[in-house]
Design a protein around this motif. Structure first.
Motif, short mmCIF file in Angstrom:
data_model
loop_
_atom_site.label_atom_id
_atom_site.label_comp_id
_atom_site.label_asym_id
_atom_site.label_seq_id
_atom_site.Cartn_x
_atom_site.Cartn_y
_atom_site.Cartn_z
N LYS A 187 6.21 4.69 4.87
CA LYS A 187 5.06 3.97 5.44
C LYS A 187 4.68 4.56 6.79
O LYS A 187 3.50 4.80 7.08
N ASP A 188 5.68 4.83 7.59
CA ASP A 188 5.46 5.38 8.92
C ASP A 188 4.86 6.79 8.86
O ASP A 188 3.93 7.11 9.59
N ASN A 209 18.19 2.04 -2.20
CA ASN A 209 17.81 3.29 -1.55
C ASN A 209 16.30 3.36 -1.32
O ASN A 209 15.85 3.89 -0.29
N VAL A 210 15.53 2.85 -2.25
CA VAL A 210 14.08 2.90 -2.11
C VAL A 210 13.60 1.90 -1.06
O VAL A 210 12.70 2.21 -0.27
N PHE A 211 14.20 0.74 -1.02
CA PHE A 211 13.80 -0.22 0.02
C PHE A 211 14.17 0.28 1.41
O PHE A 211 13.49 -0.03 2.38
N SER A 212 15.23 1.07 1.53
CA SER A 212 15.56 1.65 2.83
C SER A 212 14.64 2.81 3.18
O SER A 212 14.42 3.09 4.36
N ALA A 213 14.11 3.49 2.19
CA ALA A 213 13.23 4.64 2.44
C ALA A 213 11.77 4.23 2.67
O ALA A 213 11.04 4.92 3.38
N MET A 214 11.35 3.10 2.11
CA MET A 214 9.92 2.74 2.18
C MET A 214 9.39 2.61 3.60
O MET A 214 8.27 3.07 3.87
N LYS A 236 0.82 -1.21 0.00
CA LYS A 236 0.00 0.00 0.00
C LYS A 236 0.85 1.26 0.00
O LYS A 236 0.37 2.33 -0.34
N VAL A 237 2.09 1.14 0.43
CA VAL A 237 2.98 2.31 0.48
C VAL A 237 3.44 2.70 -0.92
O VAL A 237 3.42 3.88 -1.29
N GLN A 260 -0.35 9.81 -2.89
CA GLN A 260 -0.19 9.06 -4.15
C GLN A 260 1.04 9.54 -4.92
O GLN A 260 1.78 8.74 -5.49
N GLN A 261 1.26 10.86 -4.91
CA GLN A 261 2.44 11.38 -5.61
C GLN A 261 3.72 10.94 -4.92
O GLN A 261 4.70 10.57 -5.57
N ALA A 262 3.73 10.97 -3.59
CA ALA A 262 4.92 10.54 -2.86
C ALA A 262 5.20 9.07 -3.13
O ALA A 262 6.35 8.66 -3.32
N SER A 263 4.14 8.28 -3.15
CA SER A 263 4.28 6.85 -3.42
C SER A 263 4.84 6.60 -4.82
O SER A 263 5.75 5.80 -5.01
N GLU A 264 4.29 7.33 -5.78
CA GLU A 264 4.73 7.13 -7.15
C GLU A 264 6.13 7.71 -7.37
O GLU A 264 6.90 7.24 -8.23
#
Lengths: 251, 251, 251
Positions: free
Chosen positions: C243-244, C234-239, B157-158, C217-221
């Motif tokens: 999410k939080d 980098n994206v997996f460390s930021a997700m 969902k993120v 939605q924009q942040a997610s995309e």
């Protein structure tokens, strides 16, 4: 673009710069008026003139960032500025060698080429740079033995090669090269750590830097220099660690 | 500068290098005697000759660092060394494509240009490089389903776009390209993670690497290679994670 | 190499690209068929066409990564693409100045030179770029006072220089420059933080971005765009941080 520059402020900058023998301005102004303005007034005209850290130390911090982040296009300007601020050619050579180990070999080889060009332009005799194997500085055997024991216990089985070279190549060789004072090597190391976001290694090296003679005021003001050259986020991530080290050393 | 080189040590290096068909030396010596000395003796003459990791694997580690950190000025030398160490042209092409995804697209396009120049010099026929869409390696559907489910639950969902491409572009496409063995892709990935200080992603990928056949000794010795090419601080930040992974796999 | 391109897919891409006035393709195809294929089809032909984030925003994200990581060889292509996607020359100039502060000065000076060349080619009059000292946007004095007080309490004694410039140069100057909307400055900042792995600073700036109008939605995309240009790790460390932040803002 010059028409946008505050004439009075520029005049002051020229006087300050001339008094220090520093280069007057960037050879090529930025396309962007704002970037040009900030570079002239906020950085060269303000930040670099602050007390708390000498122009020589600011040059060491700045060169360390540029080498550690492989930003070679700015090296010619800041190498010359470093020479004009009292950093010796041999110290620059040692800074580069130090960062080969502390920021990755290829950063050093790129910086080496940039320094070669500047030294040539300045007619600096590279034959007088520090030799490959100089007589080393004296070593505090007890402190080094304690350091080596700690690392051996922690990582001796994980990566024996790393542990071996850490002792032989770093602490019994590189750090004992006399061409750059241990306090300056520490300033180089801490600057590179902040520049690359390696906060996990700051506690050890900031303590070592202060043991080697870097004052709290100098460390604090180095953060100010780093904000501009390493970027704000790296400094905001490093400040909690600096705060903690400063506090613990007063306990 | 050569006069400063220990003649005996150089002789030994020449013999070792010739025996391996490796390039004898850097084309352009460093300006700094110390950097030149360390490059010849500590790196090429010592590190690269250590057992525990083959020259081919050392080349994969080193190229991964250079691409992941965008240090392209050293690519010509180390690309040639990789070819001389048994890394195939197609494997180099796949390493570059792999790091497009694992270190950012622009690192790969820069490395691609550097490789093109070296391949041309070596008269390597680029028409024989791996095709855009080869027949894929077989997939462990169960393991991949478990991975995908975990990521979907955590981040579906993120960032649904990231989750979708992670499955479709990475694990059901890139990792199944046959031009680079999964074990080698893992070595590339782990090397890039360490080089960019991305320790949070090391646990997953080091385990995957060892599942793919990388031995503990090879992983350990890769850290030694990384110390020099990614810099000491990155390796000291990665060692606790390696230690933890090694320990947990023995439980 | 073109012979390997799926003709039908390329045709679709050409139509899409033409419809958007976007550049049709990279001037120089990659040596590697796979890299070329992924660039054409997965990135330009698929990622850039996704809904959820406009081509203009994707250009801002991508330019931010390239500047923040000093990947200047790709700037010409993506600067032109940005101009074609509706990013104004003055906004590009402000993006570069913004990243001088948020990713280190030398990244900005390198990008400035690249932009100068592209603007010249496009006959863009640099005299019309935003002035050095424009009339500032209005400031939310209360919010800024609260921010300044928090930073002063936390770091006022650790690094008074950093604290001073953070207020004077960043929040009472840079962020108030009208040439780039605060929401866009935030998108630039968050993109640079993710690109450089500075997750510790993401919470503050992602919240600020959403306060400034960036939607979830924009942040997610944006994360999806960043996966390709800043690299997956980098994206997996930021997700987890994204999410939080998303969750806490809904509480």
């Amino acid at each position: 673009m010059n028409s946008m520059v505050n004439k009075l402020a520029l005049g002051t900058l020229l006087v300050c710069a001339a008094a220090q023998g520093a280069p007057l301005k960037k050879e090529k102004p930025s396309m962007t008026p704002a970037l040009d303005h900030y570079t002239r007034h906020l950085l060269l005209g303000d930040l670099w003139q602050r007390p708390g850290l000498s122009p020589r130390d600011r040059s060491i911090v700045t060169l360390s960032v540029l080498v550690a982040k492989n930003q070679n296009h700015e090296l010619p300007f800041y190498l010359k500025r470093a020479l004009d601020s009292g950093v010796k050619p041999g110290e620059i050579a040692e800074l580069i060698v130090h960062l080969a180990f502390y920021s990755g070999w290829a950063n050093a080889t790129a910086a080496d080429a940039a320094a070669r060009a500047v030294f040539s332009e300045r007619k600096i005799d590279v034959a007088r740079l520090p030799p490959a194997r100089p007589a080393p500085l004296p070593l505090d055997e007890k402190a080094e033995a304690a350091r080596a024991r700690g690392v051996e216990e922690n990582f001796g089985k994980v990566a024996p090669g790393v542990v071996q070279y850490t002792t032989e190549a770093l602490f019994r060789d590189l750090w004992l090269r006399p061409g750059l004072a241990p306090r300056d090597r520490s300033l180089v190391t801490v600057s590179a750590l902040v520049a690359n976001g390696q906060v996990a290694q700051v506690t050890y090296h900031l303590n070592r830097a202060m043991d080697n003679g870097l004052t709290e005021q100098q460390a604090s003001e180095a953060l100010t220099q780093l904000a501009f050259y390493a970027g704000w986020p790296n400094v905001f991530s490093a400040m909690p660690v600096f705060k903690d080290v400063f506090a613990k050393r007063k306990e």
